[in-house]
Design a protein around this motif. Sequence first.
Motif, PDB file in Angstrom:
ATOM      1  N   HIS A  97      -2.799   1.899   9.300  1.00 42.19           N
ATOM      2  CA  HIS A  97      -3.623   0.692   9.447  1.00 42.19           C
ATOM      3  C   HIS A  97      -2.709  -0.510   9.285  1.00 42.19           C
ATOM      4  N   ASP A 118       0.881  -1.172   0.000  1.00 43.02           N
ATOM      5  CA  ASP A 118       0.000   0.000   0.000  1.00 43.02           C
ATOM      6  C   ASP A 118       0.918   1.220   0.000  1.00 43.02           C
ATOM      7  N   GLU A 150       0.965   6.919   6.677  1.00 48.55           N
ATOM      8  CA  GLU A 150       0.439   7.693   5.553  1.00 48.55           C
ATOM      9  C   GLU A 150      -0.183   9.023   5.964  1.00 48.55           C
ATOM     10  N   GLU A 173       3.004   7.638   1.617  1.00 53.37           N
ATOM     11  CA  GLU A 173       2.739   6.421   2.402  1.00 53.37           C
ATOM     12  C   GLU A 173       3.795   5.355   2.152  1.00 53.37           C
TER      13      GLU A 173
END
Length: 448
Positions: A378, A293, A403, A418
């Motif tokens: 997360h 991510d 992020e 991020e």
Amino acid sequence: MRINITFCNWKIQNPEKLQMKKISISSSLFTENRKKLSSLMMKNSAAIINSNDILPSNADGTVKFIQNSDLFYLTGIEQEETILLLDPGNKDKEHREILFIRDYNPDLEVWEGKKLSIQQASEISGINTVFELSRFESALHDLMCGTDNIYLNTNDHDRSKNIVESRDIRFINHCKKYYPLHSYHRISPLIYSLRALKSNTEIELLQKACDITGDGFLRLLKFVKPGVMEYEVEAELAHEYMKQGAGFADYEPIVASGENACFLHYIKNDDPCISGDVLLLDVAAGWANYNADMTRSIPVSGKFTKRQKEVYNGVLRAMKGTIKEMKPGKTVRDIIMVTRELIAKELVDLKLVKASDVKNIKNKSAEFKKYYPHDVSHFLGLGVHDVGEFDVPVKAGMVLTCEPGIYIREEKLGIRIENDILITKKGNHDFMAGVPVEADEIEELMNS
Ligand code: GLY
Ligand code: MN
């Protein structure tokens, strides 16, 4: 998007086919995961874990199948209509783990190609006893006659909506209807506590997903210029990922130029990139069901304006300052507060808010939220927003995103950066340490 793992069992006389082997995960990962789960289950209990459904789209269409993360974690099987039965106390050693896969169906094979054979399913999962699904009901009955406590799987992510009745829920209703006097338990707290801690194999898979993501970004730095459409940027990344045998991570790519970057989950990706705008790219690769991510924000023209660079560097300082604090003992909630402090300072320095607007970082004011509406982290793994607890100290082996962002709609400017961070005993490891992030470095690469 998920990639299919191709487990290659061709003979060596087909070397060109051997090259097609994409990813091979040793079955020991899944065997170990089942062992750990069994050790957490109460005595005299069994667990039944279902695959996901193939979801319908329109007419006779379906969306691409995505495996249930818990079932994949325990078996490595990517096929629909798969069930795992764990009965660690069974006197018959061969019945402590049973895997059920779709029955062989020659008519289906004509349309969909070969499904897993019993032998292949056994090799992938490391489970000796693999049956066709048609034997499941009688196996369930045998199990229920000798066991009181049954663990079943559900999607217990705190932000899942569960609007559509899942295969899990149908199965729970089935069990409760036909075996109403048994005690049913949630397996998710046990599996989630295991999934939050990544093994060395999982860390390697995540690193690979991050490396491919980095390659895609490097390629883009040469591609983006004024007039390019956001969807062309997405296509360029798809090409790089797929060329390497990967696919997009399990979220829709966010390719957002100018004001679009201020809409956090903008996924239309159908506007042109205009000179003078910043392009926010929250796009990453998925490898063997493990997700990267990553977000980068780059100047469409190859050069940030002075103001854009000030905002960019503010976000980058917040990211670096937060990463330093991502270490064992801190909770995700603590880490979130660190970033809020850092972003608050940047917002004041950028003259976007007054110091009094960002005094209370626990309860963000409307002014604070306007420029920084989300929080910083997360968990990451088989899910993009993976399982994990925000209020317990993080441990070595956990993987989190970092992020921060600042969004200024009145300036049509949104910047988020991020990276993905592995918590280690000594601090952390940044999976994306090698991906360009300094403003000057990005400008240089775009203009070289
Ligand atoms: N990559 C999208 C998100 O973290 O929400
Ligand atoms: Mn993220």
